[in-house]
Design a protein around this motif. Structure first.
Motif, PDB file in Angstrom:
ATOM      1  N   LYS A 125       0.865  -1.193   0.000  1.00  0.00           N
ATOM      2  CA  LYS A 125       0.000   0.000   0.000  1.00  0.00           C
ATOM      3  C   LYS A 125       0.900   1.240   0.000  1.00  0.00           C
ATOM      4  O   LYS A 125       2.008   1.188   0.523  1.00  0.00           O
ATOM      5  CB  LYS A 125      -0.864  -0.112   1.247  1.00  0.00           C
ATOM      6  CG  LYS A 125      -1.498   1.136   1.773  1.00  0.00           C
ATOM      7  CD  LYS A 125      -2.742   0.773   2.539  1.00  0.00           C
ATOM      8  CE  LYS A 125      -3.591   2.023   2.664  1.00  0.00           C
ATOM      9  NZ  LYS A 125      -4.970   1.763   2.773  1.00  0.00           N
ATOM     10  N   TRP A 128      -2.218   6.135   1.163  1.00  0.00           N
ATOM     11  CA  TRP A 128      -3.670   5.991   1.298  1.00  0.00           C
ATOM     12  C   TRP A 128      -4.224   4.813   0.517  1.00  0.00           C
ATOM     13  O   TRP A 128      -5.236   4.264   0.879  1.00  0.00           O
ATOM     14  CB  TRP A 128      -4.390   7.276   0.831  1.00  0.00           C
ATOM     15  CG  TRP A 128      -4.041   8.491   1.629  1.00  0.00           C
ATOM     16  CD1 TRP A 128      -4.618   8.873   2.818  1.00  0.00           C
ATOM     17  CD2 TRP A 128      -3.029   9.462   1.328  1.00  0.00           C
ATOM     18  NE1 TRP A 128      -4.009  10.021   3.258  1.00  0.00           N
ATOM     19  CE2 TRP A 128      -3.049  10.416   2.372  1.00  0.00           C
ATOM     20  CE3 TRP A 128      -2.112   9.632   0.294  1.00  0.00           C
ATOM     21  CZ2 TRP A 128      -2.189  11.519   2.408  1.00  0.00           C
ATOM     22  CZ3 TRP A 128      -1.248  10.714   0.322  1.00  0.00           C
ATOM     23  CH2 TRP A 128      -1.299  11.643   1.373  1.00  0.00           C
ATOM     24  N   ASP A 255     -12.230   1.056   8.225  1.00  0.00           N
ATOM     25  CA  ASP A 255     -12.551  -0.289   7.748  1.00  0.00           C
ATOM     26  C   ASP A 255     -12.123  -1.302   8.800  1.00  0.00           C
ATOM     27  O   ASP A 255     -11.008  -1.207   9.333  1.00  0.00           O
ATOM     28  CB  ASP A 255     -11.790  -0.587   6.447  1.00  0.00           C
ATOM     29  CG  ASP A 255     -12.159   0.367   5.327  1.00  0.00           C
ATOM     30  OD1 ASP A 255     -13.353   0.687   5.191  1.00  0.00           O
ATOM     31  OD2 ASP A 255     -11.244   0.816   4.598  1.00  0.00           O
ATOM     32  N   ASP A 269      -8.045  -0.084   7.858  1.00  0.00           N
ATOM     33  CA  ASP A 269      -7.622   1.198   7.282  1.00  0.00           C
ATOM     34  C   ASP A 269      -8.472   2.337   7.852  1.00  0.00           C
ATOM     35  O   ASP A 269      -9.583   2.101   8.349  1.00  0.00           O
ATOM     36  CB  ASP A 269      -7.802   1.152   5.750  1.00  0.00           C
ATOM     37  CG  ASP A 269      -7.067   2.275   5.035  1.00  0.00           C
ATOM     38  OD1 ASP A 269      -6.136   2.860   5.638  1.00  0.00           O
ATOM     39  OD2 ASP A 269      -7.423   2.582   3.878  1.00  0.00           O
ATOM     40  N   ASN A 271      -9.842   6.051   6.395  1.00  0.00           N
ATOM     41  CA  ASN A 271      -9.926   6.817   5.137  1.00  0.00           C
ATOM     42  C   ASN A 271     -10.480   8.210   5.381  1.00  0.00           C
ATOM     43  O   ASN A 271     -11.293   8.411   6.294  1.00  0.00           O
ATOM     44  CB  ASN A 271     -10.880   6.113   4.173  1.00  0.00           C
ATOM     45  CG  ASN A 271     -10.573   4.641   4.032  1.00  0.00           C
ATOM     46  OD1 ASN A 271      -9.697   4.248   3.288  1.00  0.00           O
ATOM     47  ND2 ASN A 271     -11.288   3.808   4.804  1.00  0.00           N
TER      48      ASN A 271
HETATM   49 MG   LIG Z   1      -8.601   2.858   2.324  1.00  0.00          MG
END
Ligand SMILES: [Mg+2]
Ligand SMILES: Nc1ncnc2c1ncn2[C@@H]1O[C@H](COP(=O)(O)OP(=O)(O)OP(=O)(O)O)[C@@H](O)[C@H]1O
Length: 363
Positions: A125, A128, A255, A269, A271
């Motif tokens: 990743k 972001w 998440d 995550d 966001n």
């Molecule tokens: Mg994300």
């Protein structure tokens, strides 16, 4: 509920920076699914390599990577257009390895290899975004990387990385194009863990209140409906105990993953609370205008009745050329697209008429 198409979201550069993996990971590490190594201050040569159009990959780890599995015509992949070239043309991995692309970032390359060896395999990743749009190029059709070859192939084939490099702050109210925020591009390698996608949920927080939860993988899972109350309670407790008092933004989207028997909530995550974050089974206008009722969390699942609506494969819109995608939603783009196809066809005819040394490669 007022569903105005003009409902605004107010996010600023700082909120977006707070949602960068390297910002929140140290605080919430023990709630994440697996250990991660974060590479900050990536060498310029590596970023240039990621951005460049050609796909040159490291020579080592050939056998682990899909692109290095030499394609020899067999009865399974036989195709009539190959007939003439069968004896001369074997699609060779060596086409992709003219020079060693890692020579300009040797130290980083060694570190990445070391981490992948230690973890066995990784889910990568950037700050972001994960390269979920390029999984079609991998043998397992997922982001699992066993080598730096896999890692670079996955990253270089992804359009989502562009977002992190060039468009991360596009929606911020205080973003000034002439004076863009300075930030370090990061590469994150998360130790790979097999995940059951039915148990991933996206949770929306507005003004420090958890307001909505959506199934993340939009397939119909019959067993989820009876788990709704239990899942809402577990996620609510996680939000109150872990995130609410410790995360820096008032509004954000997180998440989580809750594997059976649902006694652990793992943070996948965090966001930014902005339209480019997928709102899944909600619309952004709903989320922005929803009444903040005390303690009420709306939990949405794909049901048997609406499953057809969401049955597309996630990120599949990024598996086709951009022109083709635009053409499917707007008539003018369709006309432009057909014109381009016609031009290409004419060009191709010209080249074959002039007896060019066409080698049959697909370009
Ligand atoms: Mg994300
Ligand atoms: N450690 C891991 N091992 C295996 N798979 C993982 C791991 N961490 C995350 N994933 C999978 O990768 C998916 C994408 O990861 P992540 O949510 O970080 O990407 P993203 O780009 O932020 O996605 P989005 O754009 O939807 O916010 C997750 O939904 C999860 O299924």
């Amino acid at each position: 509920m007022v569903d105005s198409p003009f409902a605004e979201i107010s996010i600023n550069v700082e909120d977006i920076l707070h949602c960068s993996y390297s910002h929140w990971y140290p605080k919430f590490e023990k709630y994440t699914l697996s250990e991660a190594v974060i590479y900050k201050s990536l060498p310029k040569s590596f970023v240039e390599y990621l951005e460049s159009d050609d796909i040159e990959l490291p020579k080592e780890n050939k056998k682990d990577s899909v692109i290095f599995q030499d394609a020899k015509p067999t009865s399974d992949n036989e195709y009539s257009d190959w007939e003439d070239d069968r004896n001369e043309e074997i699609i060779s991995a060596d086409k992709f390895t003219k020079s060693d692309p890692t020579k300009n970032f040797k130290e980083l390359h060694e570190q990445l290899k070391e981490t992948i060896n230690r973890f066995g395999s990784v889910a990568p990743k950037l700050n972001w975004s994960a390269p979920q749009d390029s999984t079609w190029i991998m043998t397992g059709r997922n982001m699992r990387c066993y080598s730096t070859t896999d890692l670079f192939l996955l990253l270089k084939s992804s359009d989502y990385l562009n977002h992190d490099i060039y468009h991360a702050f596009d929606e911020a109210k205080d973003y000034d194009k002439n004076n863009p925020p300075i930030f370090d591009l990061n590469l994150i390698l998360r130790k790979w863990v097999d995940i059951n996608p039915s148990m991933e949920f996206r949770c929306f927080v507005r003004d420090r209140q958890l307001i909505a939860i959506s199934q993340r993988d939009l397939n119909y899972y019959s067993f989820l409906d009876e788990l709704k109350d239990e899942l809402t309670e577990k996620i609510g407790i996680f939000f109150d105990d872990v995130l609410m008092g410790n995360f820096d933004c008032n509004s954000f989207v997180f998440d989580v993953y809750l594997p059976k028997p649902f006694n652990e909530v793992y943070l996948i995550d965090i966001n930014p609370y902005q339209r480019s974050t997928e709102s899944l089974l909600f619309t952004w206008n709903e989320l922005i205008t929803m009444d903040l009722m005390e303690e009420y969390v709306e939990f949405r699942l794909v049901t048997q009745h609406n499953s057809g609506r969401f049955a597309t494969k996630a990120h599949s819109q990024n598996h086709v050329p951009r022109d083709f995608l635009d053409a499917s939603v707007d008539t003018q783009s369709m006309v432009d697209f057909l014109k381009k196809c016609k031009e290409l066809e004419l060009n191709e005819r010209d080249t074959s008429d002039s007896g060019s040394d066409d080698d049959g490669d697909i370009k």
